[in-house]
Design a protein around this motif. Sequence first.
Motif, PDB file in Angstrom:
ATOM      1  N   ASN A  78     107.133 103.943 -27.302  1.00  0.00           N
ATOM      2  CA  ASN A  78     106.039 103.706 -26.357  1.00  0.00           C
ATOM      3  C   ASN A  78     105.598 102.245 -26.356  1.00  0.00           C
ATOM      4  O   ASN A  78     105.312 101.668 -25.300  1.00  0.00           O
ATOM      5  CB  ASN A  78     104.850 104.611 -26.689  1.00  0.00           C
ATOM      6  CG  ASN A  78     105.067 106.046 -26.243  1.00  0.00           C
ATOM      7  OD1 ASN A  78     105.778 106.298 -25.276  1.00  0.00           O
ATOM      8  ND2 ASN A  78     104.461 106.986 -26.944  1.00  0.00           N
ATOM      9  N   VAL A  81     108.134 100.271 -24.458  1.00  0.00           N
ATOM     10  CA  VAL A  81     107.939 100.480 -23.017  1.00  0.00           C
ATOM     11  C   VAL A  81     106.799  99.593 -22.505  1.00  0.00           C
ATOM     12  O   VAL A  81     106.876  99.011 -21.413  1.00  0.00           O
ATOM     13  CB  VAL A  81     107.649 101.971 -22.717  1.00  0.00           C
ATOM     14  CG1 VAL A  81     107.140 102.163 -21.287  1.00  0.00           C
ATOM     15  CG2 VAL A  81     108.904 102.806 -22.951  1.00  0.00           C
ATOM     16  N   CYS A  85     106.118  96.807 -18.976  1.00  0.00           N
ATOM     17  CA  CYS A  85     105.186  97.281 -17.941  1.00  0.00           C
ATOM     18  C   CYS A  85     104.006  96.329 -17.809  1.00  0.00           C
ATOM     19  O   CYS A  85     103.744  95.523 -18.695  1.00  0.00           O
ATOM     20  CB  CYS A  85     104.674  98.683 -18.299  1.00  0.00           C
ATOM     21  SG  CYS A  85     105.961  99.943 -18.261  1.00  0.00           S
ATOM     22  N   LEU A 181     105.922 106.464 -20.468  1.00  0.00           N
ATOM     23  CA  LEU A 181     106.747 106.031 -19.339  1.00  0.00           C
ATOM     24  C   LEU A 181     106.052 106.331 -18.012  1.00  0.00           C
ATOM     25  O   LEU A 181     106.417 105.771 -16.977  1.00  0.00           O
ATOM     26  CB  LEU A 181     108.093 106.749 -19.366  1.00  0.00           C
ATOM     27  CG  LEU A 181     109.108 106.254 -20.403  1.00  0.00           C
ATOM     28  CD1 LEU A 181     110.233 107.270 -20.560  1.00  0.00           C
ATOM     29  CD2 LEU A 181     109.662 104.892 -20.022  1.00  0.00           C
ATOM     30  N   SER A 242     105.476  98.460 -13.184  1.00  0.00           N
ATOM     31  CA  SER A 242     106.277  97.553 -14.005  1.00  0.00           C
ATOM     32  C   SER A 242     106.995  96.542 -13.120  1.00  0.00           C
ATOM     33  O   SER A 242     107.308  96.836 -11.967  1.00  0.00           O
ATOM     34  CB  SER A 242     107.307  98.385 -14.792  1.00  0.00           C
ATOM     35  OG  SER A 242     108.325  97.565 -15.327  1.00  0.00           O
ATOM     36  N   ILE A 248     112.194 101.642 -15.773  1.00  0.00           N
ATOM     37  CA  ILE A 248     111.273 102.704 -16.218  1.00  0.00           C
ATOM     38  C   ILE A 248     111.707 104.052 -15.642  1.00  0.00           C
ATOM     39  O   ILE A 248     111.728 105.069 -16.363  1.00  0.00           O
ATOM     40  CB  ILE A 248     109.825 102.375 -15.796  1.00  0.00           C
ATOM     41  CG1 ILE A 248     109.390 101.007 -16.356  1.00  0.00           C
ATOM     42  CG2 ILE A 248     108.875 103.460 -16.279  1.00  0.00           C
ATOM     43  CD1 ILE A 248     109.476 100.878 -17.858  1.00  0.00           C
ATOM     44  N   LEU A 251     114.845 105.184 -17.527  1.00  0.00           N
ATOM     45  CA  LEU A 251     114.519 105.704 -18.860  1.00  0.00           C
ATOM     46  C   LEU A 251     113.918 107.096 -18.770  1.00  0.00           C
ATOM     47  O   LEU A 251     114.246 107.979 -19.566  1.00  0.00           O
ATOM     48  CB  LEU A 251     113.534 104.762 -19.574  1.00  0.00           C
ATOM     49  CG  LEU A 251     114.095 103.443 -20.094  1.00  0.00           C
ATOM     50  CD1 LEU A 251     112.968 102.528 -20.568  1.00  0.00           C
ATOM     51  CD2 LEU A 251     115.089 103.697 -21.229  1.00  0.00           C
TER      52      LEU A 251
END
Length: 284
Positions: A78, A81, A85, A181, A242, A248, A251
């Motif tokens: 996380n 990620v 973003c 996400l 993002s 994203i 993923l």
Amino acid sequence: GSRFARGKMTRTLRKTLRKFAIAIPLLALGFYFIPILTSVFIVLGLIDVLRNDRKDLSLFSGYFLGNGLFTWLLSPFNLLVDLFCYRNPGVWKLEQFAEDYQREVNEVLDVFKERKDEIIADIDANFGAGRRGMYVYQWYGKHKIDNVAEFNKDFKYIKTIAVSVFSKRESTSWHFGPLRLSLRILYNLLPVKAEVFVECNGARNYWHDNPLYIFDDTLLHRSVNEYDGRRYCVFMDIIRPSPFPGLIAGLLAIVSVSVERINSMFYKNWKMLGSSKAKKVETT
């Protein structure tokens, strides 16, 4: 009343002490056999959990020893990620999204507003008895119930379209979602002036004041319905804004199979209604 409160406090304390009694030996073993990995997970977990406004024992106990355990284990992913973003305020307003995001969200919400009565009737016909239910049109891009034609297409940003149903006086406990996400969008279809709200980061959003609520569900939150009637909330997941939306979305597509399995644990107390054979509504 005070006796009941003291009893509840004692039970909570005992439960917390039991958790620590299990966690401390496991932590000691971790530091002994895999000290670097254990240290990394603790540091990243602290970075992740400290994003919450409320910083008390119940937050850390819930995150590291309770229903946030899986969120902790996913904290390295996380936090990675987050690097790809835009800044995440935790609780969002629709106008903070780019116009193409807003268009997609409004397109779906307009269908719910226009066909609210028939959608609720369809849910009631299929829900039956139960504490909580999820009536699913799409779940992480997979099509489920197909009786609303407007929801049968593939959206660029919205990956889950459903309706969350609570029976009267039904609420969740405080909890954390697993993955960052996507962001969670809730829209109350029948806002009533009562103790019916979602609470996150120290603030309550009452549906009769604001029927639309968008937030990062990996933050500690709860949903409350202290009303003598059902609560219906549109439930959507939208990919995180993002500079790399394709990454994203990719993923999320890769982990969608795992996400379904993860969510089967998170929604074990829910009645999942996601069959395309669900009773259809007459739309004449």
